[in-house]
Scaffold this motif. Sequence first.
Motif, PDB file in Angstrom:
ATOM      1  N   TYR A   1       0.824  -1.220   0.000  1.00 53.33           N
ATOM      2  CA  TYR A   1       0.000   0.000   0.000  1.00 53.33           C
ATOM      3  C   TYR A   1       0.861   1.275   0.000  1.00 53.33           C
ATOM      4  CZ  TYR A   1      -2.918  -3.850   0.832  1.00 53.33           C
ATOM      5  OH  TYR A   1      -3.475  -5.074   0.703  1.00 53.33           O
TER       6      TYR A   1
ATOM      7  N   TYR B   1      13.358  -3.037  -4.469  1.00 56.14           N
ATOM      8  CA  TYR B   1      12.078  -3.765  -4.390  1.00 56.14           C
ATOM      9  C   TYR B   1      12.320  -5.206  -3.907  1.00 56.14           C
ATOM     10  CZ  TYR B   1       7.971  -6.233  -6.320  1.00 56.14           C
ATOM     11  OH  TYR B   1       6.876  -7.037  -6.508  1.00 56.14           O
ATOM     12  N   ARG B   2      11.977  -5.470  -2.667  1.00 58.28           N
ATOM     13  CA  ARG B   2      12.189  -6.771  -2.012  1.00 58.28           C
ATOM     14  C   ARG B   2      13.662  -7.205  -2.056  1.00 58.28           C
ATOM     15  NH1 ARG B   2       7.382  -5.498  -1.340  1.00 58.28           N
ATOM     16  NH2 ARG B   2       5.657  -7.000  -1.281  1.00 58.28           N
TER      17      ARG B   2
ATOM     18  N   ASP C   1      -3.816 -14.072 -13.865  1.00 58.21           N
ATOM     19  CA  ASP C   1      -5.265 -14.064 -14.031  1.00 58.21           C
ATOM     20  C   ASP C   1      -5.612 -14.233 -15.516  1.00 58.21           C
ATOM     21  OD1 ASP C   1      -7.925 -13.677 -13.652  1.00 58.21           O
ATOM     22  OD2 ASP C   1      -7.794 -11.670 -12.783  1.00 58.21           O
TER      23      ASP C   1
ATOM     24  N   TYR D   1      -2.648   4.697  -2.379  1.00 58.77           N
ATOM     25  CA  TYR D   1      -2.989   3.387  -2.935  1.00 58.77           C
ATOM     26  C   TYR D   1      -4.503   3.221  -3.065  1.00 58.77           C
ATOM     27  CZ  TYR D   1      -1.632  -1.402  -4.068  1.00 58.77           C
ATOM     28  OH  TYR D   1      -1.380  -2.571  -4.716  1.00 58.77           O
TER      29      TYR D   1
HETATM   30  N1  EPU Z   1      -5.130  -8.209 -10.357  1.00 61.78           N
HETATM   31  C1  EPU Z   1      -5.821  -8.935 -11.308  1.00 61.78           C
HETATM   32  N2  EPU Z   1      -6.598  -9.984 -10.892  1.00 61.78           N
HETATM   33  C2  EPU Z   1      -6.731 -10.299  -9.574  1.00 61.78           C
HETATM   34  C3  EPU Z   1      -6.028  -9.562  -8.609  1.00 61.78           C
HETATM   35  C4  EPU Z   1      -5.226  -8.510  -9.025  1.00 61.78           C
HETATM   36  O1  EPU Z   1      -5.752  -8.656 -12.504  1.00 61.78           O
HETATM   37  O2  EPU Z   1      -7.457 -11.253  -9.275  1.00 61.78           O
HETATM   38  C5  EPU Z   1      -4.294  -7.072 -10.812  1.00 61.78           C
HETATM   39  C6  EPU Z   1      -5.077  -5.783 -10.730  1.00 61.78           C
HETATM   40  O3  EPU Z   1      -4.743  -4.993 -11.838  1.00 61.78           O
HETATM   41  C7  EPU Z   1      -4.546  -5.130  -9.472  1.00 61.78           C
HETATM   42  C8  EPU Z   1      -3.101  -5.577  -9.563  1.00 61.78           C
HETATM   43  O4  EPU Z   1      -3.161  -6.922 -10.007  1.00 61.78           O
HETATM   44  O5  EPU Z   1      -4.671  -3.754  -9.513  1.00 61.78           O
HETATM   45  C9  EPU Z   1      -2.317  -5.470  -8.270  1.00 61.78           C
HETATM   46  O6  EPU Z   1      -2.939  -6.213  -7.249  1.00 61.78           O
HETATM   47  P1  EPU Z   1      -2.711  -5.772  -5.715  1.00 61.78           P
HETATM   48  O7  EPU Z   1      -2.988  -4.331  -5.548  1.00 61.78           O
HETATM   49  O8  EPU Z   1      -3.453  -6.735  -4.872  1.00 61.78           O
HETATM   50  O9  EPU Z   1      -1.159  -5.898  -5.442  1.00 61.78           O
HETATM   51  P2  EPU Z   1      -0.004  -6.846  -5.998  1.00 61.78           P
HETATM   52  O10 EPU Z   1       0.866  -6.027  -6.876  1.00 61.78           O
HETATM   53  O11 EPU Z   1      -0.576  -8.097  -6.556  1.00 61.78           O
HETATM   54  C10 EPU Z   1       1.692  -6.197  -4.085  1.00 61.78           C
HETATM   55  C11 EPU Z   1       2.551  -6.903  -3.081  1.00 61.78           C
HETATM   56  C12 EPU Z   1       1.716  -7.383  -1.907  1.00 61.78           C
HETATM   57  C13 EPU Z   1       1.039  -6.181  -1.264  1.00 61.78           C
HETATM   58  C14 EPU Z   1       0.183  -5.491  -2.340  1.00 61.78           C
HETATM   59  C15 EPU Z   1      -0.461  -4.213  -1.820  1.00 61.78           C
HETATM   60  C16 EPU Z   1       4.377  -7.896  -4.378  1.00 61.78           C
HETATM   61  C17 EPU Z   1       4.982  -9.152  -4.913  1.00 61.78           C
HETATM   62  N3  EPU Z   1       3.226  -8.047  -3.725  1.00 61.78           N
HETATM   63  O12 EPU Z   1       0.791  -7.171  -4.627  1.00 61.78           O
HETATM   64  O13 EPU Z   1       2.591  -7.967  -0.956  1.00 61.78           O
HETATM   65  O14 EPU Z   1       0.235  -6.554  -0.164  1.00 61.78           O
HETATM   66  O15 EPU Z   1       1.009  -5.121  -3.454  1.00 61.78           O
HETATM   67  O16 EPU Z   1       0.492  -3.212  -1.712  1.00 61.78           O
HETATM   68  O17 EPU Z   1       4.947  -6.829  -4.555  1.00 61.78           O
HETATM   69  C18 EPU Z   1       3.572 -10.027  -0.266  1.00 61.78           C
HETATM   70  O18 EPU Z   1       4.648  -9.526  -0.594  1.00 61.78           O
HETATM   71  O19 EPU Z   1       3.477 -11.179   0.218  1.00 61.78           O
HETATM   72  C19 EPU Z   1       2.357  -9.251  -0.470  1.00 61.78           C
HETATM   73  C20 EPU Z   1       1.142  -9.728  -0.213  1.00 61.78           C
END
Ligand code: EPU
Length: 330
Positions: free
Chosen positions: A128, A161-162, A270, A192
Amino acid sequence: MNRYDHYSLLGHNTFRMPVSCACFIEYDSADELAQLDFDALPQPVRHIGEGSNLLFTGDFPGTLLHARMTALKYVDMGLDEVPVVAGAGLRWDRFVEETCRHGLWGAENLSLIPGEVGAAAVQNIGAYGVEIKDILSGVVCYDTQTRKKCKFSVGECGYGYRESLFKETAGRYIVTSVLFRLQRKPAPKLGYKGLENLQPSSPADVREAVIRIRREKLPDPADLGSAGSFFKNPVMDALSFARIAEAFPEVPHFILPGGFIKVPAAWMIDRCGFKGVREGGAEVYEKQPLVIVNASGSATPEDVLRLEQRIIDGVRERFGVTLHPEVEHI
Ligand code: EPU
């Protein structure tokens, strides 16, 4: 200090892989670490936190170390920028909860992330719009090479980043405590999606909202084994991105400094139709396909590795992008 031989790791990895290690040592101070004869322990020697970002790919033949230092100290509450020191073994979310309760701003966007303070600093956890590097000022370590304590300022930690110096040097430095700089004056970060409309009067308000969002999307490791995001979001140059955008104009993306572009791996996975796909007991999580879960409760490392490979192959075939795991394989 406690030492256990032929120790089950079922309670030490949130994926709940049924694996063991030859030796497991829990210690209570950096001084105890200094007393250990590392060369005499079953090899290799590794350090773990809560095991919330790990995939054990089989039984571990060596020694795992785990910190039990859980102290949390507010150095001077009178300052606008309050220095806070946390032991490496403190549960991360306990740190966030406590500092929010004291009205300190900084950690609230990182609510509910599983794991411990030391591992959070190694991994540069982020969510976030905030990464731990934004709120920490230094990291205190034990250097297994020189066998001395040492301290790194945030600038010396090599954060990306990580990524961090601690990850790069593969276990040389064991984090024993982390120094944070938290704010007494309101400093909300609400850029966010899902947080933009919030009007928080305290960090606890933001924490509550973040917890709500996370609970909607991410599995609670207490109910369903997983290690959070399984893959990193790929970062690519403009040319590679243009190739994807030509075929998929709707592709979500974030422009990074330097002209690089980050595309959510969740979207690619997805788009490949992997939601709910299974290999044995391992499954791509329906609500957030970046997460692989131990759906049956009895998934094996082989199930997870097969599913991982299937996703990597599928995404590469469709988008020409190679995903890299975020979860560390041991
Ligand atoms: N999306 C889809 N389909 C889905 C879900 C997501 O297309 O079913 C796409 C959407 O476009 C959405 C985008 O993926 O906007 C990003 O999804 P989300 O905001 O959930 O974040 P993320 O990039 O998938 C990252 C971190 C998470 C963290 C979230 C929120 C990494 C690898 N992961 O996920 O961290 O909670 O942002 O900031 O950077 C973790 O590291 O274990 C973790 C959960």
